[in-house]
Scaffold this motif. Structure first.
Motif, PDB file in Angstrom:
ATOM      1  N   SER A 130       0.814  -1.222   0.000  1.00 61.14           N
ATOM      2  CA  SER A 130       0.000   0.000   0.000  1.00 61.14           C
ATOM      3  C   SER A 130       0.841   1.263   0.000  1.00 61.14           C
ATOM      4  N   ARG A 131       2.086   1.162   0.427  1.00 56.04           N
ATOM      5  CA  ARG A 131       2.933   2.354   0.515  1.00 56.04           C
ATOM      6  C   ARG A 131       3.474   2.784  -0.838  1.00 56.04           C
ATOM      7  N   PHE A 132       3.446   1.860  -1.828  1.00 58.55           N
ATOM      8  CA  PHE A 132       4.118   2.116  -3.097  1.00 58.55           C
ATOM      9  C   PHE A 132       3.115   2.294  -4.229  1.00 58.55           C
ATOM     10  N   ASN A 133       3.567   3.001  -5.270  1.00 60.83           N
ATOM     11  CA  ASN A 133       2.779   3.062  -6.489  1.00 60.83           C
ATOM     12  C   ASN A 133       2.661   1.662  -7.078  1.00 60.83           C
ATOM     13  N   PRO A 134       1.523   1.348  -7.729  1.00 58.38           N
ATOM     14  CA  PRO A 134       1.376   0.001  -8.293  1.00 58.38           C
ATOM     15  C   PRO A 134       2.503  -0.370  -9.253  1.00 58.38           C
ATOM     16  N   GLU A 135       3.044   0.616  -9.988  1.00 58.12           N
ATOM     17  CA  GLU A 135       4.117   0.312 -10.930  1.00 58.12           C
ATOM     18  C   GLU A 135       5.430  -0.027 -10.224  1.00 58.12           C
ATOM     19  N   ALA A 136       5.561   0.381  -8.965  1.00 57.97           N
ATOM     20  CA  ALA A 136       6.805   0.142  -8.221  1.00 57.97           C
ATOM     21  C   ALA A 136       6.572  -0.829  -7.074  1.00 57.97           C
ATOM     22  N   TYR A 137       5.676  -1.784  -7.278  1.00 60.70           N
ATOM     23  CA  TYR A 137       5.366  -2.752  -6.226  1.00 60.70           C
ATOM     24  C   TYR A 137       6.603  -3.518  -5.762  1.00 60.70           C
ATOM     25  N   PHE A 138       7.559  -3.761  -6.667  1.00 55.13           N
ATOM     26  CA  PHE A 138       8.756  -4.533  -6.359  1.00 55.13           C
ATOM     27  C   PHE A 138       9.672  -3.812  -5.376  1.00 55.13           C
ATOM     28  N   PHE A 139       9.433  -2.515  -5.164  1.00 57.00           N
ATOM     29  CA  PHE A 139      10.315  -1.768  -4.282  1.00 57.00           C
ATOM     30  C   PHE A 139      10.204  -2.250  -2.836  1.00 57.00           C
ATOM     31  N   ALA A 140       9.130  -2.964  -2.517  1.00 51.85           N
ATOM     32  CA  ALA A 140       9.015  -3.540  -1.177  1.00 51.85           C
ATOM     33  C   ALA A 140      10.176  -4.483  -0.898  1.00 51.85           C
TER      34      ALA A 140
END
Length: 1114
Positions: A130-140
C-alpha cells in the motif's frame, strides 16, 4: 540472562504479521510514512537482535566475547551456545520468513493483481504494497533487503570497522539511487522525505566513522584491495559497453517487438486490448498507431525495418484498406515475421485476391507508390499469406479465455521477443463467468455481443482494476438475463454498477432487462460511462417510442420479468447522473487521464455503504428522484431533455454566446438585449451591488481575499431583481441547482484573477460545475493546462456566458489576466452548481483573508428571487407540472460541446450554432445576436475564374477524404495562396516533407515579397492585387498529391525545392475565416473545423490541370 527473555519476546514480528493479515476494512488508514515508521524499525531491530550472539569482540588473550555481554566467551561458554541456538528461532522464524514472504508476494503480485481474488491478495498484504505506487510494487523487496543489510552488517563485521563503514555507506547509497530512479512512494512528500532520510543516514555514517578506531595497517590493505577490485570492474564494464556499442552499430536493434496492424473502425479497441494483454507477457514495445502518432508518417518503414513482428488483426475490412495492405506488403518484402489473427472468421481468400486490382482508385495507388508500395508487392504478400494458417479469435460474447489463448499463441509465433520472468496468462484478468454468485464491489454492465463494445468493456475493466485495486466484474447481459434473480441480488450488494454506453445498447432487450433487474433502492449506484462517440442519448422521441412499445414488445420484456414502466424508470435513473467519458479510440495517455477521473468519482462510492434512498449531499448518483419526475408528458423540456445535455458533459465545455437579460419595468418579464453595446444590465446590477449590505448599506462589497479585485457574495443580494434574474436564468439553461453564487468586480485593467482551480471541496454540498456571466467591458478568460502549461485565452464580452464541469476544472487552471491598455469596468457573476434536486443551505469554509462579515452558513430557501425563477431543479419541475411551460428554446440553444479527446481540449472549445432551425426551433432570442457583417470575400471566390487551371469540379461534400483534414499551412502573401487554390501554382516548396493529403491553407499577415509577386505576374497577369485580398485568414484547402525535386521539372517556374509538393486539387472557401496562423503544419481548432465543414456544403473541389508537370508525373 536478559538476552534469553529478549529473544523469546521478539521471536515473531507480531505487529507486522497481525496487521498484514487483517482485512482492509479492519485496518486504520495509515499513510505511507506511518506504515514505514511502524514496520521498518521493528524489522531492523529484530534482525540485529536475532544475530546478536554472533557479535563477538576480540580479547587480549586471543579469545572473543559477546559485545553485549562481555562475560560470555564466544564459542566456548555453554551460555553462548544456548544463545546461538535460541537465535535460530527469531532469525529463521521472523527475519528470514518475513523476507521469504516479501519475495513470494512480489513475485505473485503481477500474477494476482487482476486475477479472481487478486484484490483480496493485495488487501491481505496491504502493509507490503500500500505504501508504493502500483508500478513500483517490487520496491518492497528493495526496501526490506536494505533493512536486512542495515541490521546484519554491523553484527557480522563487528571486528572490521572499516568494512562496516564502507558496506553501510554503499548500502544506503545504492538504495538512495534506486529510490530516486523509481520514485516509488505514493505521495510526493514521502519520496522527498525518503531521499532526505537516505542523505541523512549517509552523513551519520560518515560522521560516526570519525569516532571509530581503525587498524591502520589492516585498513590500508582493505582500502587498497577495494580500490583495485573497483578499478578492474570499472575497466571490464567500460570494455563491455564499448563492445556492445560496436555490435549495435553493425547490428542495430529494432524499436518494436510487435506491430499491431488493424482497421481503425473494426478493431481499434481490440488492438488496445491485445496490447494490454501482450504487456502482461513481454516487456518488448508494441506499436499501436494511436499511441505512436509521431511515427505515422513513416509507418511503412516501421513495419519493414523497425519491428520484429507484424500482427495483423483481420476484421472484415482490414485487408481491403490500402494502408493496412501497405503495412502487410512492406513487412512481407522486408521478410519481417507476420502473424495472422482471424477475427470472427475473416481472413485471406481467393475472391479477395481477384478483387485487389479494383479495390483502390488510381489516385490511391499513386499514394501507395509514393510510399514505396506497389500493387505487385501487395499481391505477392497476399498470395504468400493465403496459405498461412491464422489464429482464430471469436470476439463475441464473454469468452475472455479465448482472447488470452489467442494472445499466447501470437506470442508463441512471434520471434525475438523477451518475456517477463514471472509472466502467466493464467492470471491476466478476472474471469467472466455465467455464474453470478461471486461478490464484487464493482459490477460492469455492457454489450459483450458486439465485437468492439465487448473489447471496450474488457479494457475499462483492466484499467480500473489496476487503478483502483478493486475487483471489477463484467456482466454479460445475454448470460445474466437467464439468472435475473441472482443478478438482482448481486447488484444489490455491489457498491458501484458501471453501465458502458455504446451504440445501440439501449435497444437491446437483454440489456434493458438487466438494468431493470437492479433494485430501485440501489439504482443510485448507477454510473454511466459513454465509451462510444456514436452513442446517442435518449431524446423525447425515444421515450415516446419506448412508451408506445415500438422499441420492445410487451412479450419481450415480460420474458425478462419487467415491463415498459420498469425499463423507463431504470433508464431514467441511469441518465439522471453525470456520465463519465472513455475515449475507446484514444491514446494510452488519454485513456489513463480518463481513468484517473473515474477513480476520483468511484472511490468515494466504494468506501461508502450502498445507497438506501437517503440524500447524500454532494454525491452524484445518490439523489433520490421525486415521484413522477420522469413520467412521460411531465416537465416537457425539463424532465427528459436536460438529461442528455448533462450526460454529454465531458472534460471541457465552453458555451460562447451572449446571455444578457434585461428587466423591463413595464411588465414582469425578461427581454433579451439585441446588442453587446447595451450596458443597461451592467449598470442596473452595479447599482444594486453598491447598495447591498449585511450590517449596513454598502458593506457587502469589499476586497476579495486575494486583494486583486472586489467581490460580493450572492446571499447579500437577496431581493435584487437584476442579480436574481441572471442566477435563475443561468440555472434554467443548464438545468442545475444552485450551491453558491457571487459577483467579482474588476474596476480597471489592473484588477486581475490569478491562476487557480475552483475549490469545490470548500463547499458543502460539493459543486460539480461552474457558470460565469460577463457584463461590462470585455476581458480575456485564460485557461492553462496544469500538465503542459499551455495557455489559451477566450475573449469574454458583455453578455457572454461560460461553463465547465469538475473534470475540466481538475485539468485546467483559469484566470483573468491583466491587460496593458486601459479598459472599462466589468462584473463577472459566478455560480457554483450541481445536479441535486434541491440544496436548501450551503456551508462555506472560511479561507484566510475572507472578511469576517461574510456568513459561512447560507439558507437559499429564504433567498428572495423576486419571482424571477427557481434556484433548484425540484421547483422548476414542480412549476412545470402546475402548468408552467418551460422555454424549450433554451434547451435547444444551450448545447454542450461534447469534446472527443483530451487533445481537442487544447483547442479552447468555441461552439454555439446560431441557426438551430434544423433542430425544430427558431433562432433563440435569449442570447445576443451577433451583428451581421458581409464577409470579406476573395475576389472571384464564388465561381472559378475563367483563367483557373481547372479540368474538373465535383461537390466538396462528396469527398470524404476532404473532411478528414485536421491541419493547416500558413503562407505569407495572399496572392500565392489564391494562386494555389485556382491552379496557377501547382507546386509548393518546403525544406521538409508534407505528407500526402488534404490541408487547410492560411494567408499570413505579411504581404507577398517582390520576387514572388514578379513570378505571380509572369504566369498570372490578371491576378487580384495583394491589397484587395484578405490576410490572417484561412482561404481554402489544397491536396498534396506527390513529391518531387526541382531537377525533375526544371522548366516549371514554381519548382524551387528542396522538396517540391505537387498540388492536384483544391477548394476555395466562399467566406475567409480570420484567425492566426502557425509555423510548419499547425492543428485546426474545433470551431475552425466546424466552420470549414459548413462552407464545404456550398463549394466544389477543383481538379487542377497537371499537364505542365507531365514530365514529373509521367
Amino acid at each position: 540472562m536478559p538476552y534469553f527473555k529478549q529473544a523469546i519476546a521478539t521471536k515473531q514480528p507480531d505487529s507486522i504479521q497481525t496487521e498484514t493479515m487483517k482485512p482492509m476494512s479492519q485496518r486504520g488508514h495509515y499513510g505511507p510514512g506511518l506504515d514505514r515508521l511502524r514496520s521498518d524499525p521493528v524489522y531492523i531491530a529484530l534482525t540485529a537482535l536475532a544475530v546478536r550472539p554472533f557479535q563477538c569482540v576480540g580479547n587480549p588473550d586471543g579469545t572473543s566475547s559477546m559485545a553485549s555481554y562481555r562475560n560470555v566467551v564466544c564459542w566456548q561458554d555453554p551460555a553462548h551456545s544456548g544463545m546461538v541456538a535460541l537465535s535460530v528461532v527469531p532469525f529463521f522464524g521472523g527475519v528470514c520468513s518475513f523476507m521469504a514472504l516479501i519475495v513470494w508476494a512480489v513475485i505473485q503480485y503481477p500474477l494476482k493483481v487482476a486475477s479472481p481474488g487478486g484484490v483480496k491478495f493485495v488487501k491481505r498484504y496491504n502493509l507490503i504494497f500500500s505504501r508504493f505506487n502500483p508500478e513500483a510494487y517490487f520496491f518492497a523487496l528493495i526496501l526490506n533487503f536494505r533493512n536486512f543489510l542495515i541490521g546484519i552488517l554491523p553484527i557480522l563485521l563487528v571486528a572490521y570497522n572499516e568494512l562496516q563503514f564502507l558496506s553501510l555507506t554503499m548500502t544506503v547509497a545504492v538504495y538512495a539511487l534506486l529510490q530516486a530512479r523509481f520514485w516509488p512512494w505514493r505521495t510526493r512528500l514521502s519520496n522527498i522525505m525518503d531521499s532526505c532520510l537516505a542523505l541523512f543516514l549517509m552523513v551519520v555514517i560518515v560522521v560516526g566513522s570519525m569516532l571509530l578506531d581503525f587498524d591502520s595497517s589492516r585498513g590500508n590493505t582493505t582500502i587498497q584491495m577495494i580500490l583495485i577490485v573497483g578499478m578492474v570492474l570499472a575497466f571490464i564494464g567500460l570494455l563491455l559497453v564499448f563492445c556492445w556499442a560496436v555490435y549495435r552499430t553493425y547490428h542495430p536493434s529494432r524499436t518494436y517487438g510487435i506491430f499491431l496492424s488493424h482497421h481503425k473502425l473494426g478493431a481499434a479497441v481490440l488492438s488496445r486490448w491485445f496490447k494490454m494483454l501482450l504487456a502482461e507477457i513481454t516487456p518488448t514495445r508494441v506499436f499501436l498507431d494511436s499511441d505512436d502518432v509521431s511515427k505515422l508518417d513513416a509507418i511503412i518503414n516501421v513495419t519493414a525495418w523497425d519491428s520484429e513482428n507484424v500482427v495483423v488483426l483481420m476484421t472484415s475490412e482490414t485487408l481491403k484498406r490500402m494502408w493496412c495492405a501497405a503495412e502487410i506488403a512492406s513487412a512481407w518484402a522486408a521478410r519481417t515475421n507476420i502473424v495472422l489473427v482471424s477475427c470472427d472468421g475473416n481472413g485471406f481468400s481467393q475472391e479477395l485476391l481477384e478483387m485487389i486490382p479494383s479495390l483502390w482508385t488510381e489516385e490511391q495507388q499513386a499514394t501507395l507508390a509514393n510510399a514505396g508500395v506497389n500493387m505487385q508487392m501487395i499481391l505477392d504478400s497476399y498470395e504468400g499469406l493465403l496459405k498461412r494458417k491464422a489464429i482464430p479469435l471469436d470476439r463475441r460474447g464473454g469468452k475472455t479465455e479465448l482472447h488470452k489463448d489467442a494472445v499466447k499463441e501470437v506470442v508463441a509465433q512471434c520471434k525475438n521477443l523477451s518475456k517477463h520472468m514471472f509472466s502467466s496468462m493464467k492470471s491476466t484478468m478476472q474471469r467472466l463467468s455465467s455464474r453470478l454468485g461471486a461478490e464484487s464491489a464493482i459490477l460492469m454492465l455492457g454489450d459483450l455481443k458486439t465485437a468492439e463494445a465487448g473489447s471496450c468493456c474488457r479494457v475499462i475493466q483492466m484499467l480500473l482494476q489496476t487503478k483502483l485495486q478493486e475487483s471489477v466484474k463484467v456482466v454479460d447481459p445475454v448470460q445474466a438475463s437467464e439468472h435475473l434473480e441472482e443478478l438482482s441480488e448481486e447488484m444489490g450488494s455491489a457498491k458501484v454498477v458501471l453501465v458502458i454506453l455504446t451504440q445501440g445498447i439501449l435497444t437491446e432487450a437483454t440489456f434493458a432487462g438487466s438494468v431493470a433487474a437492479c433494485p430501485e433502492e440501489v439504482r443510485g449506484n448507477f454510473v454511466p460511462i459513454k465509451a462510444d462517440e456514436n452513442f446517442v442519448y435518449p431524446d423525447p422521441a425515444f421515450w415516446e417510442k419506448l412508451a408506445e412499445g415500438k422499441i420492445f414488445s410487451a412479450e419481450t420484456l415480460a420474458a425478462f420479468l419487467t415491463d415498459f414502466e420498469g425499463v423507463r424508470a431504470a433508464y431514467a435513473r441511469l441518465f439522471n447522473v453525470l456520465a463519465l467519458k472513455f475515449t475507446s479510440h484514444g491514446s494510452e495517455s488519454i485513456q489513463a487521464t480518463e481513468i484517473h477521473v473515474m477513480k476520483g468519482r468511484l472511490e468515494s462510492m466504494i468506501h461508502d455503504s450502498p445507497v438506501t434512498g437517503s440524500v447524500v449531499a454532494g454525491e452524484l448518483g445518490k439523489i433520490p428522484l421525486d415521484e413522477g419526475y420522469f413520467k412521460f408528458g411531465n416537465c416537457p423540456g425539463v424532465g427528459i431533455e436536460p438529461i442528455p445535455l448533462m450526460g454529454k458533459l465531458s472534460m471541457s465545455h465552453y458555451l460562447e454566446g451572449p446571455c444578457s437579460w434585461l428587466f423591463d419595468g413595464g411588465d414582469d418579464t425578461l427581454r433579451a438585449s439585441s446588442a453587446r453595446e447595451d450596458l443597461t444590465l451592467f449598470h442596473s446590477l452595479k447599482a444594486e451591488i453598491e447598495t447591498a449590505g449585511y450590517q449596513e448599506r454598502g458593506d457587502a462589497l469589499g476586497p476579495h481575499r486575494s486583494r486583486k479585485h472586489l467581490q460580493i457574495w450572492g446571499d447579500a443580494l437577496s431581493g435584487s431583481r437584476c442579480f436574481a434574474s441572471l442566477i435563475t436564468k443561468a440555472l434554467e439553461i443548464f438545468d442545475l441547482t444552485l450551491v453558491d453564487c457571487w459577483a467579482n468586480l474588476y474596476r480597471s485593467n489592473e484588477d486581475v484573477k490569478s491562476w487557480h482551480h475552483d475549490n469545490y471541496q470548500d463547499w458543502s454540498p460539493r459543486p460539480t460545475a461552474t457558470i460565469g456571466i460577463s457584463l461590462g467591458a470585455p476581458r480575456a478568460l485564460a485557461f492553462q493546462n496544469a500538465q503542459t502549461k499551455r495557455e489559451h485565452e477566450v475573449l469574454q464580452e458583455n453578455g457572454d456566458i461560460f461553463a465547465f464541469d469538475e473534470p475540466f476544472n481538475n485539468f485546467f487552471k483559469h484566470s483573468v489576466p491583466a491587460v496593458v491598455s486601459g479598459t472599462g469596468q466589468r462584473i463577472s457573476v459566478i455560480l457554483f452548481a450541481n445536479e441535486q434536486d434541491h440544496v436548501p443551505r450551503t456551508l462555506r469554509v472560511k479561507n484566510p483573508g475572507m472578511r469576517d462579515c461574510i456568513p459561512l452558513d447560507v439558507c437559499w430557501d429564504i433567498w428572495d428571487t423576486c419571482g424571477c425563477g427557481s434556484l433548484c431543479r425540484r421547483d422548476r419541475c414542480a412549476a412545470a407540472s402546475n402548468g408552467y411551460e418551460a422555454p424549450q428554446s433554451w434547451y435547444k440553444v444551450a448545447k454542450w460541446l461534447d469534446v472527443r479527446s483530451f487533445a481537442e481540449i487544447e483547442h479552447v472549445f468555441k461552439s454555439l450554432a446560431k441557426d438551430v432551425s434544423k433542430d425544430g426551433c427558431h433562432q433563440s432570442v435569449s442570447f445576443y445576436s451577433m451583428p451581421k457583417r458581409e464577409p470579406h470575400s476573395v475576389p472571384g471566390s464564388r465561381q472559378p475564374s475563367p483563367q483557373s487551371q481547372t479540368i474538373e469540379q465535383r461537390p466538396a461534400r462528396e469527398d470524404l477524404e476532404l473532411l478528414s483534414a485536421r491541419q493547416a499551412l500558413t503562407l505569407q502573401g495572399a496572392q500565392q495562396v489564391v494562386a494555389i487554390l485556382r491552379g496557377k501554382k501547382l507546386i509548393e516548396n518546403r525544406a521538409w516533407r508534407i505528407p500526402v493529403g488534404w490541408y487547410a491553407i492560411h494567408a499570413g499577415a505579411q504581404t507577398i515579397n517582390d520576387e514572388r509577386a514578379a513570378r505571380i505576374r509572369s504566369v498570372w497577369p490578371e491576378a487580384p492585387a495583394e491589397e484587395s485580398l484578405p490576410h490572417s485568414a484561412i482561404l481554402g484547402l489544397f491536396y498534396v498529391h506527390s513529391h518531387t525535386v526541382p531537377q525533375a521539372c526544371p522548366s516549371y517556374v514554381w519548382a524551387r525545392g528542396p522538396i517540391c509538393h505537387v498540388i492536384s486539387k483544391a477548394v476555395e472557401l466562399p467566406r475567409p475565416m480570420h484567425c492566426r496562423g502557425g509555423k510548419h503544419l499547425w492543428d485546426l481548432e474545433v470551431w475552425q473545423l466546424q466552420q470549414i465543414h459548413q462552407q464545404l456544403q456550398e463549394v466544389s473541389v477543383r481538379f487542377h490541370d497537371l499537364s505542365e508537370l507531365s514530365e514529373v508525373l509521367g
